[in-house]
Write an enzyme that holds these catalytic residues in place. Structure first.
Site: not given
Ligand code: ADP
Ligand code: MG
Length: 386
Positions: A128, A132, A176
């Site tokens: 959370g 992303s 975000d």
């Molecule tokens: P969050 O709440 O962390 O935003 P999301 O599901 O919206 O969760 O986004 C997470 C996704 O973003 C991961 O599963 C991956 O696909 C991508 N992601 C985030 N950080 C990285 C990173 N450093 N390298 C590659 N992909 C990433």
């Molecule tokens: Mg996200």
């Protein structure tokens, strides 16, 4: 930072042209208000996604991440087709989605030189904190500066959102990315989700000796997506029944009249959004007049509203909030979309160890798995680091 430079050198055999980074975020208050065209108040945190970038001259984009063994490559002139065929998938959908979205915002992708991107991050994924938006914002700023594009940070936030909506396929708002791109040290981003006007509001946590403790329950419910959709639908139905374009247009004074026009559940959904919007405005005003130690009751009321009216909390989040408050937090609430995820507690820095222990004990007493706990500091938004 030097690690990502090293990784870039190892993977590409050359030196990166620059390193950029962008933070995750915590939403201080204003939950499920964004798609109702209301107000939110997130801040950028001291957990960042770092991108080392180097120009290429062959129209190729290659992305690599410490998350994945295999780099992904695509020709810039092929990107639209690859996307149309649904082949931008998994983690690479985020950085390549940003490249595609820059095209949608007017960049001629056959006229830019190409790039190598290597990505590392300290933003926990799926907690959370918007890892992303961090990856989208870091990539968007890196490409803008590397390719000499002329985009404001506000536009880059929309580029990131476009990537997430159209390429990743997540129907998220612009909060975000705005926090990640517009955030500033010891300040929050007060965003009007209708006009998209953003204002940086000083938090004053440092001077007041306050920190935010994040309590990640680790709970990730499969019905979260369905629950989110259901709440959005209830808000749309409520707005339609009240004859307004969005719940943003309903004020506290309208609530008593709204009760007669809505079924009981829809009324409570509407009441959450309407009172939450007011709480964001009240928080901004209180920060300016009385300082951060005075916003605790607003955070507490936000949690109660999400628990009882919007019904998006879970027992673990309620336990975390209650334990934190009893142990000396100034205020606490679940944060994020709900149905699991994290709670935040605003607290004096020296009270954090006791609060953290109290949360741990409360979970243990109820035989719940120990939640992950860490403090976050309101920090600068996306920037060039080297
Ligand atoms: P969050 O709440 O962390 O935003 P999301 O599901 O919206 O969760 O986004 C997470 C996704 O973003 C991961 O599963 C991956 O696909 C991508 N992601 C985030 N950080 C990285 C990173 N450093 N390298 C590659 N992909 C990433
Ligand atoms: Mg996200």
């Amino acid at each position: 930072m030097s690690d990502v430079r090293e990784l870039f050198a190892t993977l590409t055999g050359r030196v990166a042209d620059g390193v950029w980074s962008a933070p995750g975020r915590v939403n201080l208050i204003g939950e499920h208000t964004d798609y109702n065209e209301g107000f939110v108040l997130p801040f950028a945190i001291d957990r960042r996604t770092v991108v080392a970038a180097g120009r290429r001259d062959d129209g190729l984009v290659r992305v690599a991440s410490t998350f994945a063994a295999e780099p992904v490559r695509v020709e810039l002139t092929d990107l639209a087709r690859v996307h149309a065929e649904g082949r931008l998938r998994d983690w690479a959908a985020y950085p390549l989605g940003v490249v595609w979205a820059l095209g949608e915002f007017g960049v001629d992708l056959s006229g830019v030189p190409g790039v190598d991107l290597v990505i590392d991050s300290t933003v926990p994924v799926g907690a959370g904190l918007s890892s992303s938006a961090a990856i989208e914002s870091a990539v968007a700023l890196a490409l803008t500066q590397l390719w000499g594009l002329d985009f404001s940070r506000e536009t880059l936030a929309r580029v990131g959102q476009r990537a997430e909506n159209d390429v990743v396929g997540a129907p998220t708002g612009i909060m975000d990315q705005s926090a990640s791109l517009l955030g500033s040290a010891d300040a929050a981003v007060f965003l009007d989700c209708r006009s998209l006007v953003a204002e940086v509001v000083a938090l004053g946590f440092a001077e007041a000796g306050l920190v935010v403790l994040v309590i990640d329950t680790g709970v990730r419910h499969a019905h979260a997506t369905g629950g989110y959709r259901d709440r959005r639908a209830a808000c749309e139905a409520g707005a339609a029944a009240l004859g307004v374009p969005a719940l943003r247009d309903v004020g506290i004074d309208d609530l008593s009249g709204a009760r007669d026009l809505l079924d009981e559940t829809t009324f409570r959904r509407v009441r959450h959004v309407v009172t939450e919007n007011q709480r964001v405005l009240d928080t901004v005003r209180t920060l300016r007049t009385d300082g951060p130690a005075a916003i605790g009751a607003l955070l507490d009321a936000s949690h109660v509203s999400m628990r009882d009216d919007f019904e998006i909390s879970v027992p673990e989040l309620d336990v975390a909030v209650e334990a934190a408050t009893s142990a000396g937090a100034i205020g606490a609430r679940m944060t994020g979309g709900g149905f699991g995820g994290a709670a935040i507690a605003l607290a004096p820095a020296d009270a954090v160890p006791a609060i953290s222990d109290a949360v741990e004990k409360a979970f243990a007493t109820r035989r719940l798995a120990s939640p992950t706990r860490f403090t976050v500091t309101p920090s600068d938004g996306a920037r060039r680091d080297g």
